[in-house]
Design a protein around this motif. Structure first.
Motif, PDB file in Angstrom:
ATOM      1  N   PRO A 135       0.799  -1.239   0.000  1.00 46.27           N
ATOM      2  CA  PRO A 135       0.000   0.000   0.000  1.00 46.27           C
ATOM      3  C   PRO A 135       0.825   1.279   0.000  1.00 46.27           C
ATOM      4  CG  PRO A 135      -0.098  -1.091   2.139  1.00 46.27           C
ATOM      5  CD  PRO A 135       0.550  -2.050   1.198  1.00 46.27           C
ATOM      6  N   GLU A 136       2.070   1.221   0.478  1.00 42.18           N
ATOM      7  CA  GLU A 136       2.896   2.422   0.557  1.00 42.18           C
ATOM      8  C   GLU A 136       3.808   2.602  -0.650  1.00 42.18           C
ATOM      9  OE1 GLU A 136       2.320   4.465   3.022  1.00 42.18           O
ATOM     10  OE2 GLU A 136       0.873   3.035   3.855  1.00 42.18           O
ATOM     11  N   ALA A 137       3.818   1.661  -1.574  1.00 35.50           N
ATOM     12  CA  ALA A 137       4.746   1.720  -2.703  1.00 35.50           C
ATOM     13  C   ALA A 137       4.358   2.826  -3.681  1.00 35.50           C
ATOM     14  CB  ALA A 137       4.785   0.379  -3.424  1.00 35.50           C
ATOM     15  N   PRO A 138       5.349   3.487  -4.272  1.00 41.07           N
ATOM     16  CA  PRO A 138       5.044   4.498  -5.303  1.00 41.07           C
ATOM     17  C   PRO A 138       4.359   3.865  -6.507  1.00 41.07           C
ATOM     18  CG  PRO A 138       7.343   4.651  -4.575  1.00 41.07           C
ATOM     19  CD  PRO A 138       6.786   3.372  -4.006  1.00 41.07           C
ATOM     20  N   ASP A 139       3.617   4.683  -7.237  1.00 42.95           N
ATOM     21  CA  ASP A 139       2.883   4.170  -8.393  1.00 42.95           C
ATOM     22  C   ASP A 139       3.808   3.542  -9.427  1.00 42.95           C
ATOM     23  OD1 ASP A 139       0.472   4.921  -7.330  1.00 42.95           O
ATOM     24  OD2 ASP A 139       0.321   6.791  -8.472  1.00 42.95           O
ATOM     25  N   GLU A 140       5.015   4.112  -9.606  1.00 43.31           N
ATOM     26  CA  GLU A 140       5.911   3.558 -10.624  1.00 43.31           C
ATOM     27  C   GLU A 140       6.385   2.157 -10.253  1.00 43.31           C
ATOM     28  OE1 GLU A 140       8.384   6.646  -8.257  1.00 43.31           O
ATOM     29  OE2 GLU A 140       6.338   6.413  -9.032  1.00 43.31           O
ATOM     30  N   VAL A 141       6.491   1.876  -8.950  1.00 38.51           N
ATOM     31  CA  VAL A 141       6.860   0.531  -8.511  1.00 38.51           C
ATOM     32  C   VAL A 141       5.726  -0.450  -8.813  1.00 38.51           C
ATOM     33  CG1 VAL A 141       7.377  -0.913  -6.505  1.00 38.51           C
ATOM     34  CG2 VAL A 141       8.470   1.322  -6.753  1.00 38.51           C
ATOM     35  N   ILE A 142       4.512  -0.052  -8.495  1.00 39.14           N
ATOM     36  CA  ILE A 142       3.345  -0.904  -8.772  1.00 39.14           C
ATOM     37  C   ILE A 142       3.220  -1.153 -10.267  1.00 39.14           C
ATOM     38  CG2 ILE A 142       0.835  -1.065  -8.606  1.00 39.14           C
ATOM     39  CD1 ILE A 142       2.296  -1.387  -5.927  1.00 39.14           C
ATOM     40  N   ASP A 143       3.396  -0.106 -11.067  1.00 36.50           N
ATOM     41  CA  ASP A 143       3.286  -0.262 -12.518  1.00 36.50           C
ATOM     42  C   ASP A 143       4.348  -1.228 -13.045  1.00 36.50           C
ATOM     43  OD1 ASP A 143       1.153   1.471 -12.611  1.00 36.50           O
ATOM     44  OD2 ASP A 143       2.342   3.217 -13.211  1.00 36.50           O
ATOM     45  N   GLY A 144       5.573  -1.133 -12.515  1.00 33.32           N
ATOM     46  CA  GLY A 144       6.635  -2.022 -12.963  1.00 33.32           C
ATOM     47  C   GLY A 144       6.379  -3.467 -12.593  1.00 33.32           C
ATOM     48  N   LEU A 145       5.889  -3.698 -11.385  1.00 37.60           N
ATOM     49  CA  LEU A 145       5.590  -5.055 -10.954  1.00 37.60           C
ATOM     50  C   LEU A 145       4.500  -5.681 -11.814  1.00 37.60           C
ATOM     51  CD1 LEU A 145       5.688  -4.538  -7.079  1.00 37.60           C
ATOM     52  CD2 LEU A 145       7.262  -5.941  -8.416  1.00 37.60           C
ATOM     53  N   ALA A 146       3.537  -4.869 -12.244  1.00 35.69           N
ATOM     54  CA  ALA A 146       2.482  -5.385 -13.114  1.00 35.69           C
ATOM     55  C   ALA A 146       2.994  -5.588 -14.536  1.00 35.69           C
ATOM     56  CB  ALA A 146       1.286  -4.434 -13.105  1.00 35.69           C
ATOM     57  N   ALA A 147       3.759  -4.630 -15.050  1.00 33.76           N
ATOM     58  CA  ALA A 147       4.174  -4.660 -16.455  1.00 33.76           C
ATOM     59  C   ALA A 147       5.119  -5.806 -16.771  1.00 33.76           C
ATOM     60  CB  ALA A 147       4.822  -3.331 -16.835  1.00 33.76           C
ATOM     61  N   ARG A 148       5.861  -6.282 -15.784  1.00 34.87           N
ATOM     62  CA  ARG A 148       6.854  -7.327 -16.055  1.00 34.87           C
ATOM     63  C   ARG A 148       6.216  -8.631 -16.525  1.00 34.87           C
ATOM     64  NH1 ARG A 148       8.560  -9.602 -10.060  1.00 34.87           N
ATOM     65  NH2 ARG A 148       6.419  -9.954  -9.372  1.00 34.87           N
ATOM     66  N   VAL A 149       4.899  -8.780 -16.368  1.00 31.92           N
ATOM     67  CA  VAL A 149       4.231 -10.011 -16.805  1.00 31.92           C
ATOM     68  C   VAL A 149       4.408 -10.221 -18.306  1.00 31.92           C
ATOM     69  CG1 VAL A 149       1.968  -8.949 -17.272  1.00 31.92           C
ATOM     70  CG2 VAL A 149       2.094 -11.332 -16.578  1.00 31.92           C
ATOM     71  N   GLU A 150       4.595  -9.136 -19.050  1.00 38.34           N
ATOM     72  CA  GLU A 150       4.738  -9.251 -20.500  1.00 38.34           C
ATOM     73  C   GLU A 150       5.931 -10.124 -20.882  1.00 38.34           C
ATOM     74  OE1 GLU A 150       6.634  -8.453 -24.228  1.00 38.34           O
ATOM     75  OE2 GLU A 150       7.366  -7.677 -22.308  1.00 38.34           O
ATOM     76  N   ALA A 151       7.000 -10.085 -20.060  1.00 39.34           N
ATOM     77  CA  ALA A 151       8.194 -10.869 -20.372  1.00 39.34           C
ATOM     78  C   ALA A 151       7.925 -12.368 -20.319  1.00 39.34           C
ATOM     79  CB  ALA A 151       9.328 -10.512 -19.411  1.00 39.34           C
ATOM     80  N   ARG A 152       6.916 -12.784 -19.564  1.00 35.35           N
ATOM     81  CA  ARG A 152       6.624 -14.214 -19.461  1.00 35.35           C
ATOM     82  C   ARG A 152       6.202 -14.817 -20.793  1.00 35.35           C
ATOM     83  NH1 ARG A 152       2.827 -13.853 -14.049  1.00 35.35           N
ATOM     84  NH2 ARG A 152       4.301 -12.605 -12.800  1.00 35.35           N
TER      85      ARG A 152
END
Length: 259
Positions: A143-160
């Protein structure tokens, strides 16, 4: 297929999947490191993977691995070392603990049952639908993570998508239309892995994960997978859930993380 052969094939699958999805790979003692500069904070995309190690007489295995982690992940804020040999992982655990690493022991499990003939159908999720779900769930976890961290954690799924011949994101819906449970299915060269099984907290205990697993197992069987496996925390309850579905343990692997 003997259990030791199944374990070797499962571990080999995980290694090959990591290599195919990684933009960068470097050799380390006993294995390799994968690196993705797009997501430097992602543990899973920036780590050492070690299968076995024959240390020099003047240096212990743990010292060699600790130094390799510092060198390969020098520009990362974390250190993750995955040791896929149970004896080696057990042997180096005290030294890693002394160096400030937390240890996780995981159980590689293979499916021994018979897939359901007419399981409930899981929905195929494309990236456009999956990404908002991942952002939502990571936001709840961090809940305290910056938006760019959340976006990166979600976006990395594309590499799979580069990791296997078949990479499928699947989900089942609650009556209100919301995705209640989701997971990934990877199939390559006759081996299938089920990964990332997740049920929203408000949907747990209602059978969604069981229905999803039944659908994934049937899909893997349709893809003619000779081995269907997953990796579960050896100390947590989901391994017992998977056991009731027909999975049996093949062996243990270890992960050491310092943040």
């Amino acid at each position: 297929m003997p259990a030791d052969v199944e374990l070797a094939r499962a571990i080999g699958f995980v290694h090959a999947f990591a290599r195919r999805r990684a933009p960068r790979e470097i050799a380390v003692p006993g294995g390799f490191a994968v690196l993705d500069d797009r997501y430097p904070g992602s543990y899973d995309d920036n780590k050492l993977i070690v299968r076995s190690l024959d240390p020099q007489p003047s240096e212990t295995a743990a010292a060699k691995l600790l130094r390799a982690a510092d060198e390969a992940l020098a520009d990362r804020a974390h250190r993750l070392v995955c040791v896929d040999d149970d004896r080696l992982g057990t042997a180096v655990a005290p030294a890693f603990a002394a160096a400030g690493y937390a240890q996780e022991t995981n159980l590689v499990m293979a499916f021994r049952g018979t897939p359901a003939q007419d399981p409930p159908a899981a929905e195929r999720l494309d990236l456009a639908e999956l990404m908002p779900l991942l952002r939502r769930d990571w936001r709840r976890t961090l809940p305290e993570a910056p938006d760019e961290v959340i976006d990166g954690l979600a976006a990395r799924v594309e590499a799979r998508l580069r990791g296997a011949d078949l990479v499928g994101f699947r989900g089942v819906r609650a009556p209100d239309g919301e995705i209640a449970a989701r997971a990934d299915l990877y199939v390559h060269d006759g081996v299938a892995q089920i990964e990332g099984v997740f049920t929203g907290e408000e949907h747990r205990g209602k059978g969604y994960a069981r229905a999803l697993m039944a659908s994934l197992l049937a899909e893997a069987a349709e893809a003619e997978a000779e081995l269907i496996f997953l990796v579960a925390d050896a100390g947590d309850w989901p391994k017992d859930f998977y056991g009731r579905l027909g999975f049996a343990g093949l062996g243990r692997v270890h992960a050491f993380l310092r943040t």
